[in-house]
Design a protein around this motif. Structure first.
Motif, mmCIF file in Angstrom:
data_model
loop_
_atom_site.group_PDB
_atom_site.id
_atom_site.type_symbol
_atom_site.label_atom_id
_atom_site.label_comp_id
_atom_site.label_asym_id
_atom_site.label_seq_id
_atom_site.Cartn_x
_atom_site.Cartn_y
_atom_site.Cartn_z
ATOM 1 N N ASP A 59 -52.584 59.771 -92.842
ATOM 2 C CA ASP A 59 -51.490 60.735 -92.953
ATOM 3 C C ASP A 59 -51.188 61.223 -91.541
ATOM 4 O O ASP A 59 -51.893 62.073 -90.998
ATOM 5 N N LEU A 60 -50.152 60.686 -90.959
ATOM 6 C CA LEU A 60 -49.776 61.016 -89.586
ATOM 7 C C LEU A 60 -48.582 61.961 -89.523
ATOM 8 O O LEU A 60 -48.065 62.242 -88.451
ATOM 9 N N SER A 61 -48.156 62.460 -90.675
ATOM 10 C CA SER A 61 -46.943 63.276 -90.739
ATOM 11 C C SER A 61 -47.068 64.594 -89.990
ATOM 12 O O SER A 61 -46.054 65.193 -89.631
ATOM 13 N N ASP A 62 -48.281 65.046 -89.738
ATOM 14 C CA ASP A 62 -48.483 66.328 -89.072
ATOM 15 C C ASP A 62 -48.799 66.192 -87.587
ATOM 16 O O ASP A 62 -49.095 67.182 -86.934
ATOM 17 N N THR A 63 -48.726 64.991 -87.048
ATOM 18 C CA THR A 63 -49.054 64.785 -85.640
ATOM 19 C C THR A 63 -47.898 65.232 -84.750
ATOM 20 O O THR A 63 -46.749 65.311 -85.184
ATOM 21 N N GLU A 64 -48.218 65.492 -83.504
ATOM 22 C CA GLU A 64 -47.193 65.879 -82.537
ATOM 23 C C GLU A 64 -46.166 64.762 -82.347
ATOM 24 O O GLU A 64 -44.967 65.027 -82.202
ATOM 25 N N ALA A 65 -46.624 63.522 -82.344
ATOM 26 C CA ALA A 65 -45.711 62.387 -82.171
ATOM 27 C C ALA A 65 -44.722 62.306 -83.327
ATOM 28 O O ALA A 65 -43.527 62.044 -83.116
ATOM 29 N N ALA A 66 -45.185 62.536 -84.546
ATOM 30 C CA ALA A 66 -44.298 62.505 -85.704
ATOM 31 C C ALA A 66 -43.290 63.648 -85.637
ATOM 32 O O ALA A 66 -42.101 63.467 -85.943
ATOM 33 N N LYS A 67 -43.736 64.816 -85.237
ATOM 34 C CA LYS A 67 -42.825 65.963 -85.119
ATOM 35 C C LYS A 67 -41.786 65.736 -84.031
ATOM 36 O O LYS A 67 -40.619 66.101 -84.185
ATOM 37 N N ALA A 68 -42.199 65.115 -82.927
ATOM 38 C CA ALA A 68 -41.245 64.795 -81.853
ATOM 39 C C ALA A 68 -40.219 63.779 -82.338
ATOM 40 O O ALA A 68 -39.024 63.897 -82.035
ATOM 41 N N LEU A 69 -40.660 62.797 -83.110
ATOM 42 C CA LEU A 69 -39.727 61.806 -83.657
ATOM 43 C C LEU A 69 -38.770 62.471 -84.642
ATOM 44 O O LEU A 69 -37.567 62.189 -84.620
ATOM 45 N N GLU A 70 -39.273 63.362 -85.484
ATOM 46 C CA GLU A 70 -38.400 64.084 -86.409
ATOM 47 C C GLU A 70 -37.332 64.874 -85.657
ATOM 48 O O GLU A 70 -36.167 64.891 -86.058
ATOM 49 N N LYS A 71 -37.733 65.498 -84.563
ATOM 50 C CA LYS A 71 -36.775 66.250 -83.740
ATOM 51 C C LYS A 71 -35.697 65.312 -83.183
ATOM 52 O O LYS A 71 -34.513 65.628 -83.188
ATOM 53 N N TRP A 72 -36.117 64.131 -82.704
ATOM 54 C CA TRP A 72 -35.161 63.155 -82.195
ATOM 55 C C TRP A 72 -34.241 62.669 -83.306
ATOM 56 O O TRP A 72 -33.028 62.550 -83.106
ATOM 57 N N LEU A 73 -34.796 62.381 -84.491
ATOM 58 C CA LEU A 73 -33.986 61.933 -85.625
ATOM 59 C C LEU A 73 -32.958 62.993 -86.012
ATOM 60 O O LEU A 73 -31.804 62.665 -86.305
ATOM 61 N N ASP A 74 -33.365 64.252 -85.996
ATOM 62 C CA ASP A 74 -32.423 65.342 -86.284
ATOM 63 C C ASP A 74 -31.302 65.382 -85.248
ATOM 64 O O ASP A 74 -30.128 65.529 -85.602
ATOM 65 N N SER A 75 -31.660 65.226 -83.975
ATOM 66 C CA SER A 75 -30.643 65.294 -82.919
ATOM 67 C C SER A 75 -29.661 64.124 -83.010
ATOM 68 O O SER A 75 -28.506 64.251 -82.610
ATOM 69 N N GLU A 76 -30.115 62.987 -83.544
ATOM 70 C CA GLU A 76 -29.262 61.808 -83.697
ATOM 71 C C GLU A 76 -28.609 61.748 -85.085
ATOM 72 O O GLU A 76 -27.944 60.768 -85.405
ATOM 73 N N GLN A 77 -28.826 62.772 -85.898
ATOM 74 C CA GLN A 77 -28.224 62.941 -87.232
ATOM 75 C C GLN A 77 -28.653 61.858 -88.240
ATOM 76 O O GLN A 77 -27.880 61.461 -89.092
ATOM 77 N N PHE A 78 -29.896 61.406 -88.129
ATOM 78 C CA PHE A 78 -30.460 60.527 -89.146
ATOM 79 C C PHE A 78 -31.066 61.390 -90.245
ATOM 80 O O PHE A 78 -31.443 62.535 -90.007
#
Length: 100
Positions: free
Chosen positions: A52-71
Motif C-alpha cells: 500500500d503505497l498510497s500514503d507515501t510522499e511520492a504518491a502524494k506528489a504525483l497526486e498533486k501533479w495529476l490535480d495540476s494537469e486536471q487528470f
C-alpha cells in the motif's frame, strides 16, 4: 536499536524508494501519453509488489501533479493473485488508476 526496529526501517526505506521510482511524474506522464496514443482513456499504475503505497510522499506528489494537469484518479483495490500450491489468502492493496 533492536532487530525488529531495524527491519521496519529497512522495509520502509525499500518501499519509499520503490514508490519514488513508480510514481515519478515524468514516467507516469510518458505512460499516460502512450496509453492515450493507443486510444485508451485510462492508465493504471501496476505495481510489481503488493504494498500500500498510497500514503507515501511520492504518491502524494504525483497526486498533486495529476490535480495540476486536471487528470482524474482513484486508488482501486487490487487482489493478490492466488497460487494454486499455497493456501488461499485474502489480501488487497490499492493501485492508482488515472483517467482523462
Amino acid at each position: 536499536m533492536k532487530r525488529a526496529e531495524g527491519n521496519v526501517l529497512m522495509a520502509t526505506n525499500t518501499r519509499t524508494k520503490y514508490a519514488e521510482r513508480l510514481f515519478k511524474p515524468a514516467t507516469v506522464a510518458a505512460a499516460i501519453d502512450e496509453a492515450a496514443f493507443q486510444g485508451h482513456r485510462r492508465y493504471r499504475v501496476v505495481q510489481e509488489f503488493p504494498f500500500d503505497l498510497s500514503d507515501t510522499e511520492a504518491a502524494k506528489a504525483l497526486e498533486k501533479w495529476l490535480d495540476s494537469e486536471q487528470f482524474e484518479y482513484v486508488w482501486r483495490p487490487t487482489r493478490l493473485e492466488q497460487d494454486d500450491f499455497r493456501p488461499s489468502i485474502v489480501a488487497e492493496y490499492p493501485e492508482l488508476e488515472i483517467t482523462w
